[in-house]
Motif scaffolding. Structure first.
Motif, mmCIF file in Angstrom:
data_model
loop_
_atom_site.group_PDB
_atom_site.id
_atom_site.type_symbol
_atom_site.label_atom_id
_atom_site.label_comp_id
_atom_site.label_asym_id
_atom_site.label_seq_id
_atom_site.Cartn_x
_atom_site.Cartn_y
_atom_site.Cartn_z
ATOM 1 N N PHE A 378 41.924 48.712 41.317
ATOM 2 C CA PHE A 378 42.810 48.945 40.529
ATOM 3 C C PHE A 378 44.509 47.841 40.581
ATOM 4 O O PHE A 378 44.666 47.469 41.929
ATOM 5 N N GLU A 379 44.239 47.841 39.469
ATOM 6 C CA GLU A 379 45.844 47.073 39.133
ATOM 7 C C GLU A 379 46.767 48.663 38.393
ATOM 8 O O GLU A 379 46.848 49.221 37.524
ATOM 9 N N VAL A 380 48.113 49.424 39.402
ATOM 10 C CA VAL A 380 48.218 50.798 38.877
ATOM 11 C C VAL A 380 49.920 50.602 38.607
ATOM 12 O O VAL A 380 50.766 49.594 40.004
ATOM 13 N N GLU A 381 51.005 51.046 37.598
ATOM 14 C CA GLU A 381 51.972 50.802 37.594
ATOM 15 C C GLU A 381 52.559 52.509 37.372
ATOM 16 O O GLU A 381 52.085 52.854 36.366
ATOM 17 N N ASP A 382 54.428 51.959 37.847
ATOM 18 C CA ASP A 382 54.807 53.097 37.700
ATOM 19 C C ASP A 382 56.513 52.212 36.658
ATOM 20 O O ASP A 382 56.008 51.658 36.955
ATOM 21 N N SER A 383 57.459 53.415 36.641
ATOM 22 C CA SER A 383 58.324 53.145 36.316
ATOM 23 C C SER A 383 59.210 52.173 36.794
ATOM 24 O O SER A 383 60.298 51.579 36.318
ATOM 25 N N THR A 384 58.287 52.130 37.971
ATOM 26 C CA THR A 384 59.494 51.217 38.991
ATOM 27 C C THR A 384 58.836 49.872 39.772
ATOM 28 O O THR A 384 59.594 49.080 40.281
ATOM 29 N N GLY A 385 57.291 49.643 39.272
ATOM 30 C CA GLY A 385 56.870 48.320 39.504
ATOM 31 C C GLY A 385 55.220 48.137 39.831
ATOM 32 O O GLY A 385 54.910 49.645 38.833
ATOM 33 N N ILE A 386 54.537 47.958 39.891
ATOM 34 C CA ILE A 386 52.960 47.586 39.506
ATOM 35 C C ILE A 386 52.928 47.226 40.563
ATOM 36 O O ILE A 386 53.538 46.643 41.777
ATOM 37 N N ILE A 387 51.509 47.437 41.374
ATOM 38 C CA ILE A 387 50.300 47.197 42.706
ATOM 39 C C ILE A 387 49.177 47.504 42.538
ATOM 40 O O ILE A 387 48.366 48.373 42.168
ATOM 41 N N LYS A 388 48.332 46.417 43.663
ATOM 42 C CA LYS A 388 47.001 46.585 43.483
ATOM 43 C C LYS A 388 46.230 47.423 44.455
ATOM 44 O O LYS A 388 47.033 48.061 45.925
#
Length: 715
Positions: A378-388
């Protein structure tokens, strides 16, 4: 080039009388562009003598038309005969797909670009301009090169398929000739095919005159027409022609304009159903207890703030959608944090401060997902960044991969590798809690009816079934059990697509019984006014209604749905909305989000809509995926999040009734009142129309389903 050729090159035609009015002044007193501009301003592509006179009046004195019998030799009245070669049949074949096969050798059919001549020989079959002594009708033909001068012949026009008697008087057996004179009473319709599928069609017109449609210059029997009506329809009314062009831009034939027939339809003004005399409504004695807990109209959206007045429009839209997804993430984080299993939650941007052996939880939007050889990424994003985020396929939690839709908000628990990948061992959907608090019982039984997708205005609308349903509501019941149900019905909820709308899909006009959107809402109001006044109706919009197309839909446009708003017992709601009935929350949505569920989640189908509704409930969102089939409005707040767990979740849209129970929430798709449409046949959807689910408000569960589909045609 001459006037005729210049006009034809620009797809304009000119009658012979107009030609001799204009030819001497052409390129001297006026240009081609001036003439075409003048004709276009009058909405015609055929320049007749009236147009020519009006045009020349602005240029100076109009030249006189040559009197009959004077002028160029080509205008003298002649009878032109085109004989067949010897041995040929004197009749044309009745059916042929090729025009050349229908015309025997030696017979030449006049077309634009041809010069007609006479020849002798054996008794011929004629295509003739008739008797020169009776009329002075002018017919033009043009040289094949397009450069020669036109030749004209006069006389009464007729098309003959028989042998013309000596003297060429045009008389013959009834049925063989179509002439400008009075045909026989039983004169048949004759059809002659031409190039590109065009048809040369001749038939008796009103008043006994034959109308020949398809020649380069249509006639009215007395000469060339000087107005804009060039042939008559079957009722004798004048119809403006439309020209059909060949491969080289040469006009071949005229065909009638396709004018849709005016439909006669009813708006059900005569449908008046009175309550059955003596019928006792227990619901009248029960006090109203409803509240509109959530309605999009009551949400005040903040106007996006831009850097300066010079900001581009695109920047504003991006800012709005950025606020929209931040709103979704904020609401979803609050929902997910209610799950005690999550443990400590950390922002993606702060994972670098976490030790490799420490297990933490992250919450973010799913930008994308894919399957790999060893598991799922998955590629997941919140208001502080993106991570796999990676989860091994051997993990039982990895099965939730297939329940997750793009742009939904999910929580992952696991460890951060320090190399930009988060290894998850648990996946948490927002979901709903397994247990709910019991609500206090009601003093009396109260029932609510759930409907959707009525589609008034469609020719597939089950009007007889709906009228029978209204009679049933007014006490025309079959037994004591139904009498008990009807007497306690106090609410009715309609979840969108109340009318069929206009222009929703290509070709819809052909499937409309009521082709006017205002009349559709008038018709619906005339039907719903027969609902007993003690029943409160909550009516929301769908994608077929006169409302904003994108979700959420604040409500109907006032100018269209005014008849509905005049109903004293009707409450207009948004899509979605939450209605609280006697302390029970009913989540009402039209259900367009089901389309994206069917597209992204395996083993989901329009035939089982309650399963797709369950997927949306688990994700706690009515349309989680952005940019696919379901349009989402650029609002600064996401109002499609299911923030509070309802007691009942109602949807429609797919026209199939199905219901399901999940963790104390009753899910139901309420079917339709429209029989199977042509589109549904193509996609193999079998609707379940004219079924009325009755809900026990106290338990928010199904009490009964009353069927009226036996009155629905096409079921």
């Amino acid at each position: 080039m001459g006037l005729i050729e210049d006009l034809m090159a620009n797809r304009y035609l000119i009658t012979p009388s107009a030609y001799y009015l204009l030819v001497d002044s052409y390129k001297k007193d006026f240009t081609l562009a001036e003439l075409i501009k003048f004709a276009r301003a009058r909405g015609t592509f055929v320049i007749d003598s009236a147009i020519a006179k009006e045009f020349l009046s602005g240029k100076g004195p109009a030249p006189l038309e040559p009197p009959a019998g004077e002028g160029p030799p080509e205008l003298q009245e002649t009878v032109e005969e085109i004989p067949l070669e010897s041995g040929e049949s004197d009749e044309l074949p009745e059916e042929s797909s090729d025009f050349a096969e229908r015309v025997p050798d030696g017979v030449h059919v006049a077309e634009p670009g041809d010069v007609m001549g006479s020849s002798g020989g054996e008794p011929p079959t004629y295509i003739s301009t008739g008797n020169p002594g009776e009329s002075a009708v002018e017919t033009a033909s043009f040289s094949g090169s397009g450069l020669g001068e036109p030749e004209y012949s006069g006389g009464e026009s007729f098309i003959s398929t028989g042998t013309l008697p000596a003297g060429g008087d045009g008389e013959g057996p009834v049925g063989e000739n179509v002439s400008a004179g009075t045909p026989g009473e039983d004169a048949p319709l004759e059809t002659f095919p031409m190039e590109n599928g065009a048809v040369l069609r001749s038939e008796p017109a009103a008043g006994g005159q034959a109308v020949v449609a398809g020649s380069a210059f249509p006639e009215n029997g007395n000469g060339y027409t000087d107005d804009e009506s060039y042939y008559s329809d079957e009722n004798g009314n004048g119809v403006k022609p439309k020209i059909v062009y060949g491969d080289y831009g040469v006009p071949i034939a005229y065909v009638g304009e396709e004018v849709p027939e005016e439909k006669s339809y009813s708006t059900y003004a005569d449908v008046v159903i009175a309550p059955r005399e003596g019928f006792h409504y227990r619901a009248r004695e029960i006090e109203d207890d409803w509240e509109l807990v959530f309605d999009v109209k009551n949400v005040k959206f903040e106007v996006p703030k831009v850097k300066s007045a010079a900001s581009k429009e695109g920047e504003i839209i991006v800012k709005v959608y950025s606020d929209y997804f931040k709103s979704r993430l904020r609401k979803m984080r609050r929902i997910l944090r209610e799950n005690p299993e999550l443990g400590s939650v950390i922002d993606i941007g702060k994972l670098g401060y976490v030790g490799g052996d420490e297990e933490v939880t992250i919450i973010g939007l799913i930008n994308s997902k894919r399957e790999t050889a060893k598991g799922f990424m998955f590629e997941v994003e919140d208001s502080t960044g993106i991570i796999k985020v990676f989860i091994n396929r051997n993990n039982e939690e990895s099965k939730k991969f297939f329940q997750i839709m793009p742009d939904s908000v999910i929580a992952f628990r696991g460890r951060y590798s320090g190399r930009g990948i988060f290894f998850a061992n648990r996946i948490y959907l927002p979901d709903v809690p397994k247990f709910k608090r019991d609500k206090p019982p009601l003093e009396e039984k109260v029932y609510a009816i759930l409907l959707s997708d009525i589609h008034v205005g469609s020719n597939k609308f089950c009007e007889k079934a709906f009228e029978r349903f209204l009679e049933w509501l007014n006490g025309e019941v079959n037994n004591r059990a139904e009498e008990e149900l009807v007497s306690r019905i106090k609410y009715m909820i309609i979840a969108g697509d109340v009318v069929d709308g206009i222009g929703i899909y290509p070709g819809q006009y052909n499937e409309l019984e009521i082709p006017d959107i205002f009349d559709q809402y008038e018709a619906l109001a005339n039907l719903l006014r027969n609902v007993p006044d003690h029943i409160t109706m909550f009516i929301g919009p769908g994608n077929h209604d006169a409302a904003r197309t994108a979700l959420p839909q604040p409500g109907f446009y006032d100018e269209y749905a005014r008849p509905l708003k005049k109903l004293k017992n009707a409450v207009m709601i948004s899509n979605p909305a939450v209605v609280r009935l006697h302390g029970r929350d009913f989540l009402i949505a039209h259900g367009r989000g089901i389309e994206d569920v069917v597209s992204f989640i395996p083993n989901r189908s329009h035939h089982r809509p309650a399963e797709a509704m369950l997927d949306l409930l688990k994700l706690r969102h009515l349309a989680p995926t952005f940019g696919e089939k379901v349009p989402v409005a650029p609002d600064s707040e996401d109002t499609l999040v299911i923030e509070s767990v309802p007691d009942l979740f109602q949807a429609g849209h797919v026209h199939v009734m199905q219901y399901k129970m999940y963790n104390g929430v009753f899910l139901i798709n309420t079917g339709t009142w429209q029989a199977q449409t042509e589109f549904q046949k193509m996609v193999n959807i079998m609707p379940t129309p004219a079924r009325v689910p009755i809900i026990d408000v106290e338990t928010a569960r199904l009490r009964a389903v009353v069927r009226f589909d036996e009155y629905c045609e096409g079921v």
